[in-house]
Design a protein around this motif. Structure first.
Motif, mmCIF file in Angstrom:
data_model
loop_
_atom_site.group_PDB
_atom_site.id
_atom_site.type_symbol
_atom_site.label_atom_id
_atom_site.label_comp_id
_atom_site.label_asym_id
_atom_site.label_seq_id
_atom_site.Cartn_x
_atom_site.Cartn_y
_atom_site.Cartn_z
ATOM 1 N N GLY A 160 37.789 39.614 -67.057
ATOM 2 C CA GLY A 160 38.239 38.725 -66.187
ATOM 3 C C GLY A 160 37.664 37.274 -66.525
ATOM 4 N N ARG A 161 36.837 37.059 -67.064
ATOM 5 C CA ARG A 161 36.537 35.640 -67.729
ATOM 6 C C ARG A 161 37.579 35.301 -68.764
ATOM 7 N NH1 ARG A 161 34.505 30.740 -67.192
ATOM 8 N NH2 ARG A 161 33.570 30.024 -69.119
ATOM 9 N N ASP A 184 34.318 42.039 -74.516
ATOM 10 C CA ASP A 184 34.589 42.047 -73.033
ATOM 11 C C ASP A 184 34.894 43.289 -72.260
ATOM 12 O OD1 ASP A 184 34.991 39.239 -73.385
ATOM 13 O OD2 ASP A 184 37.173 39.097 -73.791
ATOM 14 N N VAL A 229 37.527 40.539 -61.346
ATOM 15 C CA VAL A 229 37.694 39.389 -62.101
ATOM 16 C C VAL A 229 37.087 38.225 -61.203
ATOM 17 C CG1 VAL A 229 39.919 38.032 -62.431
ATOM 18 C CG2 VAL A 229 40.021 40.240 -63.021
ATOM 19 N N GLU A 266 33.469 37.849 -62.103
ATOM 20 C CA GLU A 266 33.042 37.235 -63.390
ATOM 21 C C GLU A 266 33.405 35.793 -63.327
ATOM 22 O OE1 GLU A 266 33.516 41.007 -66.487
ATOM 23 O OE2 GLU A 266 35.259 39.554 -66.201
ATOM 24 N N GLY A 318 44.674 41.458 -70.836
ATOM 25 C CA GLY A 318 43.413 41.592 -70.016
ATOM 26 C C GLY A 318 43.912 42.540 -68.585
ATOM 27 N N SER A 329 32.399 44.200 -69.369
ATOM 28 C CA SER A 329 33.001 44.514 -67.616
ATOM 29 C C SER A 329 32.822 45.956 -67.459
ATOM 30 C CB SER A 329 34.690 44.247 -67.880
ATOM 31 O OG SER A 329 35.097 42.907 -68.073
ATOM 32 N N ILE A 354 42.465 46.345 -68.083
ATOM 33 C CA ILE A 354 41.808 46.743 -66.717
ATOM 34 C C ILE A 354 42.365 48.113 -66.009
ATOM 35 C CG2 ILE A 354 41.329 46.096 -64.449
ATOM 36 C CD1 ILE A 354 40.880 43.202 -65.508
ATOM 37 N N MET A 374 40.599 36.279 -68.887
ATOM 38 C CA MET A 374 41.933 35.956 -68.239
ATOM 39 C C MET A 374 41.876 34.516 -67.612
ATOM 40 S SD MET A 374 42.589 39.734 -66.767
ATOM 41 C CE MET A 374 43.872 39.061 -65.492
ATOM 42 N N GLN A 375 40.614 34.259 -67.164
ATOM 43 C CA GLN A 375 40.359 32.981 -66.431
ATOM 44 C C GLN A 375 40.476 31.830 -67.484
ATOM 45 O OE1 GLN A 375 36.775 33.406 -64.463
ATOM 46 N NE2 GLN A 375 37.419 35.260 -63.416
#
Length: 271
Positions: A224-225, A76, A212, A215, A242, A80, A246, A227-228
């Motif tokens: 970001g992905r 990840d 975020v 993504e 996440g 990013s 960041i 975390m979603q």
């Protein structure tokens, strides 16, 4: 016979002025560590009180370790970082010449500035639906949204740097016979360098702040992905991993730009 004593003309040594007691400040690094310890302590205290099921530092560290061991977090981070670096680099490379054109040529300023000011009022996130329709769901729209955020932040700073160059320096160079190209290269660019670097730092923050949302466009990996996805399962430790990752990556990149700013603008008077 009367003896006349003449006054001594030799300068009498004066006592040295007392030295002002300077403030012996605490080193900045130590202050940063103290601030970090206080923040982590407050975080642990709030989590122990059970505030909104907030995970504590230990739980977040354990979750970070699990994500590192299975290779999820490194993948990840790389995804990013690639998007941010490409979008930020493209935005900065375009913002600097556009900002110079706007600041140096009145005609270019009149033609370009309305568009810059217009798009500055439109959040980059609002461009996501248009980017998906026109560019698909691959990497291009993600990078484009990050590029737009970095470009709009950097171009204004560059333009302001050129406009604020001391006209006395420009006139002095011209009196000495310097051509417009020489004035631009030897006076305008060095004088506006601090503004450009500050704009790059702001643009870098905007790029990370847009990551975020970028993504959201059908990303398969990225901080970001992740975390979603964690939001759907109420996985708070993963969300915290996440967020902290960041923040640390953005802070490290900002420190690099700050180091470059100090090296390139060492001639500038500092207070």
């Amino acid at each position: 016979m009367t003896t006349v004593t003449l006054p001594d003309k030799r300068p009498t040594p004066t006592a040295p002025a007392p030295r002002r007691a300077g403030r012996r400040g605490v080193p900045r690094g130590l202050l940063n560590l103290i601030s970090l310890a206080i923040g982590v302590g407050l975080w642990a205290l709030v989590s122990r009180l059970g505030f909104q099921d907030l995970p504590g530092p230990v739980a977040v560290v354990r979750r970070a370790g699990d994500l590192i061991m299975d290779g999820t977090l490194p993948g990840d981070i790389l995804a990013s970082l690639r998007r941010v670096l490409i979008g930020f680099a493209l935005g900065t490379l375009l913002a600097i010449p556009v900002g110079f054109l706007m600041g140096w040529y009145a005609v270019a300023r009149g033609l370009i500035e309305p568009y810059i000011q217009f798009f500055r009022t439109v959040p980059p996130l609002a461009v996501i639906p248009l980017a998906i329709v026109m560019m698909g769901i691959g990497e291009t729209p993600k990078i484009f949204v990050i590029f737009l955020a970095a470009f709009l932040s950097s171009v204004v700073a560059t333009y302001q740097g050129v406009v604020d160059v001391d006209k006395t320096l420009i006139n002095a160079a011209r009196v000495l016979g310097a051509s417009d190209m020489t004035v631009f290269a030897r006076v305008v660019i060095p004088a506006s360098a601090p503004f450009i670097l500050v704009g790059m730092r702001i643009g870098l923050g905007s790029a990370w702040g847009t990551l975020v949302a970028a993504e959201l466009i059908a990303a398969q990996e990225g901080l970001g992905r992740r975390m979603q996805q964690a939001q759907l399962y109420y996985d708070l430790p993963t969300i915290f991993v996440g967020l902290i990752t960041i923040g640390l990556l953005g802070l490290a990149m900002d420190r690099l730009l700050l180091f470059a700013e100090r090296r390139l603008t060492g001639w500038q008077e500092r207070r």
